[in-house]
Enzyme design. Sequence first.
Site, short mmCIF file in Angstrom:
data_model
loop_
_atom_site.label_atom_id
_atom_site.label_comp_id
_atom_site.label_asym_id
_atom_site.label_seq_id
_atom_site.Cartn_x
_atom_site.Cartn_y
_atom_site.Cartn_z
N CYS A 59 0.82 -1.20 0.00
CA CYS A 59 0.00 0.00 0.00
C CYS A 59 0.86 1.27 0.00
O CYS A 59 2.08 1.22 0.16
CB CYS A 59 -0.93 0.00 1.20
SG CYS A 59 -0.05 0.21 2.77
N ALA A 62 2.95 1.92 3.02
CA ALA A 62 4.17 1.09 3.03
C ALA A 62 5.28 1.76 2.23
O ALA A 62 6.44 1.76 2.64
CB ALA A 62 3.87 -0.29 2.46
N ARG A 93 11.27 -4.82 6.89
CA ARG A 93 12.16 -4.59 5.75
C ARG A 93 13.58 -4.63 6.29
O ARG A 93 13.87 -4.02 7.31
CB ARG A 93 11.84 -3.24 5.12
CG ARG A 93 12.58 -2.95 3.82
CD ARG A 93 11.84 -1.81 3.15
NE ARG A 93 12.42 -1.31 1.93
CZ ARG A 93 13.14 -0.18 1.87
NH1 ARG A 93 13.42 0.49 2.95
NH2 ARG A 93 13.55 0.25 0.70
N HIS A 193 6.02 6.47 -2.41
CA HIS A 193 7.37 6.98 -2.70
C HIS A 193 7.27 8.46 -3.07
O HIS A 193 8.04 9.28 -2.58
CB HIS A 193 8.00 6.26 -3.90
CG HIS A 193 8.10 4.78 -3.75
ND1 HIS A 193 7.99 3.93 -4.82
CD2 HIS A 193 8.29 3.99 -2.67
CE1 HIS A 193 8.12 2.69 -4.40
NE2 HIS A 193 8.30 2.69 -3.10
FE1 CFM Z 1 13.06 0.56 -5.29
FE2 CFM Z 1 12.49 -1.78 -5.48
FE3 CFM Z 1 11.05 -0.15 -3.97
FE4 CFM Z 1 13.56 -0.86 -3.26
FE5 CFM Z 1 12.65 -2.85 -1.63
FE6 CFM Z 1 11.58 -3.70 -3.91
FE7 CFM Z 1 10.15 -2.14 -2.38
MO1 CFM Z 1 10.68 -4.59 -1.59
S1 CFM Z 1 14.44 -1.13 -5.15
S2 CFM Z 1 12.56 1.03 -3.22
S3 CFM Z 1 14.49 -1.70 -1.49
S4 CFM Z 1 11.22 -0.24 -6.07
S5 CFM Z 1 12.77 -4.75 -2.49
S6 CFM Z 1 12.20 -3.78 -6.07
S7 CFM Z 1 9.51 -3.83 -3.44
S8 CFM Z 1 10.90 -2.62 -0.44
S9 CFM Z 1 9.18 -0.26 -2.81
#
Ligand code: CFM
Length: 545
Positions: A59, A62, A93, A193
């Site tokens: 989500c 997260a 994480r 993000h």
């Molecule tokens: Fe970038 Fe990722 Fe992500 Fe990531 Fe991660 Fe991920 Fe993630 Mo899990 S590199 S930041 S450190 S998009 S492994 S492939 S899914 S937490 S949001």
Amino acid sequence: MTTQNPIESSSFKDDLLNIYPAKVARKRAKSVLENNPDVPEEIQANVRTVPGIITQRGCTYAGCKGVVLGPTRDIVNLVHGPIGCSFYAWLTRRNQTDAGTDGENFINYAFSTDLQDENIVFGGEKKLKEAIREINQLFHPKAIGIFSTCPVGLIGDDVHSVARDMEAELEDKVNIFGFSCEGYKGVSQSAGHHIANNGLFKHVIGLDDTDNGGKFKMNLLGEYNIGGDAFELERTFKDLGITLVSSFSGNSTYDKFANSHTADLNAVMCHRSINYVAEMMEKKYGIPWMKVNLIGAEASAKSFRKIAKYFDDAELTKLTEEIIERELAEVKKVRDEVLPRTKGKTAMLFVGGSRAHHYQELFKEMGMTIVAAGYEFAHRDDYEGRRVLPTIKVDADSRNIEELKVTKDDARFKPRKTEEFLHKLDESFKESGDELMSDYRGMMSEMQKGALVIDDLSHREMERLIEIYHPDVFCAGIKEKYAVQKMGIPLKQLHSYDYGGPYAGFRGAINFYRDIDRMVNSNVWHLIPAPWDKTAPTLTAGFVA
Ligand code: CFM
């Protein structure tokens, strides 16, 4: 070379999607394709998951609280919401950190307002204020981030005004900022993000102008120190004499974010999660950015060379070559050892928004074939390259996320390089086949013709893929791990690394080769039939049902 698909793509698609109602099948069909690296086809991405489908996604909360802000040790991450939202984000994480010596490492705590029914009915702002007072009294942090969970948006608590009120109320100087990152705010963690990037840009980046020195100063963006990746990369940057002013946000601190605009280059690892910060810093402060990939030994060497070219210094260039030679010699020993055992094996990767791309490098180095790959929540540019940005449809869900209006900061904007130099740099990148400054070519251009590319893979689709292709290893996360292993296929967690790692940089490559070699060559999972599986071969002596 093309991958050998045992069935025609059209019938493969049918096979994968025929279980869905017609309307759903039509929608899913746009997110499934056979790769053509020369002309990457349009793929549907960053759209809502159909309700009822078991998705790999997380989500928005997260993505904001866990992913971008999670690794920073000295910002208190206060979750405004029911305790479950904290429980499931508490150290799950594997972002590691140097704990420092200042006593300000809050990563191992779970801060939550623990909203109850009564707060949902009468409002939770009072409880939020109390929590902030308590945090300040107990921990005296420099900064507190407030993260909104779904109910907060539904009941209408205003975390931003609470942040302002509390900053004014507290005698200590605490930077308090809120994030409207309710879980439902976007179609996945990707929206989180963007919200996190905006918040950091508005409230933290640029607060400290101190020039802390260093000949070559850069930020590493989109590196989150999973399993100690950042520690391994920091080792090489240190050897190179490059100063990491900050990293977003593996092994990071608040003060480093505040000072990050004094760097001369932003190198972007995970394009999906942090491209917003790179672009905003370029506009406001004049810091150019480049895409790098420090996963895979060859890719790392290429990226370190790109960085050296940017800094344009004879000594650094020489040192870079020396270090690459030294490190690759170590890598080669292990690669030569595993290669006869891993060559020709197959892998599938369905991870996040960048790793399904980056980790293909490591598999290629091991002589393995990528049969299928896809992201959970990336956007079309992460598949097809940034050249498609102008053609991406902005729908209601994307419009939900604020686009900051960023302008040049006249006092602090400083061109790091001349236009002429940047032009020449791009020319030389073009020659070496590298991505130009401010560009990312995406996953599809680097995948083999005929490999399958699937966005937001569903659980059912995953099971069919495994039944049809029997990959030697499947890469995904904890939600998929045991279901896949019950099907007799080893699963490598590429989010948490299964308690292993680091996998970044040169030593990371060595770790990865060894771990994957073990997994694909000692596959115990197909020896253990499920007790309910009547078609499975009978257990051999020694196995207990
Ligand atoms: Fe970038 Fe990722 Fe992500 Fe990531 Fe991660 Fe991920 Fe993630 Mo899990 S590199 S930041 S450190 S998009 S492994 S492939 S899914 S937490 S949001």
